[in-house]
Structure formats: structure tokens, C-alpha cells
Design an enzyme around this catalytic site. Sequence first.
Site, PDB file in Angstrom:
ATOM      1  N   LYS A  53      31.729  37.087  32.551  1.00 25.76           N
ATOM      2  CA  LYS A  53      31.444  36.805  33.963  1.00 25.76           C
ATOM      3  C   LYS A  53      30.709  37.975  34.601  1.00 25.76           C
ATOM      4  O   LYS A  53      29.720  37.794  35.325  1.00 25.76           O
ATOM      5  CB  LYS A  53      32.750  36.521  34.723  1.00 25.76           C
ATOM      6  CG  LYS A  53      33.365  35.163  34.369  1.00 25.76           C
ATOM      7  CD  LYS A  53      34.764  34.974  34.971  1.00 25.76           C
ATOM      8  CE  LYS A  53      35.348  33.647  34.475  1.00 25.76           C
ATOM      9  NZ  LYS A  53      36.746  33.414  34.906  1.00 25.76           N
ATOM     10  N   GLN A  97      41.376  36.599  37.843  1.00 28.63           N
ATOM     11  CA  GLN A  97      41.505  35.896  36.565  1.00 28.63           C
ATOM     12  C   GLN A  97      42.964  35.492  36.331  1.00 28.63           C
ATOM     13  O   GLN A  97      43.879  36.293  36.507  1.00 28.63           O
ATOM     14  CB  GLN A  97      40.995  36.804  35.427  1.00 28.63           C
ATOM     15  CG  GLN A  97      40.940  36.134  34.070  1.00 28.63           C
ATOM     16  CD  GLN A  97      39.903  35.008  33.970  1.00 28.63           C
ATOM     17  OE1 GLN A  97      38.905  35.002  34.690  1.00 28.63           O
ATOM     18  NE2 GLN A  97      40.149  34.062  33.096  1.00 28.63           N
ATOM     19  N   ASP A 120      36.501  30.360  42.968  1.00 30.77           N
ATOM     20  CA  ASP A 120      37.209  29.528  41.978  1.00 30.77           C
ATOM     21  C   ASP A 120      37.573  28.159  42.566  1.00 30.77           C
ATOM     22  O   ASP A 120      37.942  27.246  41.827  1.00 30.77           O
ATOM     23  CB  ASP A 120      38.517  30.222  41.563  1.00 30.77           C
ATOM     24  CG  ASP A 120      38.419  30.906  40.216  1.00 30.77           C
ATOM     25  OD1 ASP A 120      37.662  30.416  39.362  1.00 30.77           O
ATOM     26  OD2 ASP A 120      39.127  31.921  40.031  1.00 30.77           O
TER      27      ASP A 120
END
Length: 292
Positions: A53, A97, A120
Site C-alpha cells: 500500500k 490495518q 477503508d
Amino acid sequence: MARLIDGKALAANLRQSVSEKVELLKAEHGLIPGLAVVLVGDNDASQVYVRNKIIQTSQAGMNSFHNKLAAGVTESELLDLIERMNADPLVHGILVQLPLPDHINAEIVINSILPQKDVDGFHALNVGLLNIGMDSLIPCTPLGCMQLLKSNDEDLSGKNAVIIGRSNIVGKPLATLLLQENCTVTIAHSRTRDLKTICQQADILVSAVGKAHIVKGHWVKPGATVIDVGINRIKSETGKSQLVGDIEFAEAEKVAGAITPVPGGVGPMTIASLLQNTLKAACSQHEVRIPE
Ligand code: GUN
């Protein structure tokens, strides 16, 4: 033989398109989108995902901020960091994460992120907006799956879609997106009875379970479109470590109309979607249109 849906190529196109838009944003508005990624602890898979990422964010011309915290960090220390990033004008997207260590409440952490920076799409506000069909930040893996499906067939209307897996990250938001495309949607899960029969009725079959080869080739309806979200590391017969999906690819490929490979299917699209979300978040925070 099924047609391969090439996620790697589609993701490369998307990243190129995002990079060009980032260049325009810089030139026309002096705006550089910024993504902050938070990794807690040293989960092997998470480290790989986060590294990818970060690299791809920088390659798209965006600012990338990396926060690596020890596994023992307290929830309140993590919340303090998020508060600082919420207030930082250079940070347009925040990604924590998952999974987080057991002593940290992921729900509290996710909902402490400003909804407009929640790239997200996990914040309760974004979940709600998606469910009522309003504009929102959409979770990256389902967003990537939809783009893969659309690249294969523009019109999904009336199709029977079966999703195996009911997570907040993939299964539930993907069901909402497929419903918006007028699919008839079934979410199957670990308690589902006669999964085989349900799968055999699917025009679109998506597996997001995380167990190698749990979906058998003969469960696939002839001509169906098959999307494999699973990324599972197994030891092959020769003892080598290998990445495989949830679906028995070699068997399914003989029956399906189109299928995504693992690796090179959903995985690259998830990160490309994250870049799209970061661009969208930056534009909306600065009230500028996403460049065409
Ligand atoms: N862990 C597995 N998938 C994801 C994802 O899409 N986002 C985050 N933040 N963590 C994950």
C-alpha cells in the site's frame, strides 16, 4: 475454458489513471493527496499488505505516511495518533490495518477516524451511507470486485449472485453493491446448509472465506463468473510455499465463463481502489472535483 479476468492489468490501468489525476490536482490546485497507514504489531501478512500500500501510494504521486506501532501499544495511544491525523491537513486518508491485537477494540478505533478520511469505508457513517445508496467511501476489496465484474460484463441486472463470507470488510458491503446493480443476492456463511446447491445456482460466485480450495470446481454453474477473494498460503506437493485462492481453480476454470486468478485477481484491485478512495477523499475535503 473460462476467460481469465486479469486483475493485475486492470489494476495497472487504474493506478495509471489515478496518477494522472493526481498530477492534474497538483498542477491546478497545488493539492497532493496524502494517505496515512497504521500498522500495529508484526503480523506477517499485514506487513506485506501495508508495504504494498505504501509503495503504490508513493508511485501514484501521493504523500504516504507510515506509522508502525509495537504490538503492546495501548488503545488510548492509538486513539491519540488517530486524533492527530484527523487534524492533520496533509492527511486525507487514514487506514488502520486489521486485525488489531486483542487488547484493542477495533470498532472504537475505526469509528474514531473522521468519516471523510476513512478510506477503508469501515466507519459506521460510511457503512450506513452505502446501505441507503448515498455517496460514501466504499470498502476497497468490494469496490475492486465490482470493477472486475464490470470489466467482464457491464450489465449485472437480474443475475443470481452468491457471496460466501459475511464479513464487514468484504461480504456485507459487496452484497449491498451487487444489490444496487439489481442482482439477486445470497450471502452464504459457515452455518449455511447445502452450500454446493446454492453455489450451483450462482451466475456470479464470490468466495471470501480465507480457506484454500473450499469451493469445489463442480459447485460452479457452467458459464458463471467466479471471483476469488481468498489469499491462502499452502505447501504444494513438492513442499514449496504457494499462494492459492478459496476456489479449486484448475477445476473451476473448466466450467466457469470467466474467473479471477490468485494471485493477480482481486488483490491488486484492492490496492488500486484504495488509491481511488484516497484521491476521492482529498478532493472532497478540498471541495474540488475529481479531475476527468
Ligand atoms: N485487513 C484485511 N483486509 C483489510 C482491509 O481492506 N483494510 C484494512 N484496514 N485491514 C484489512
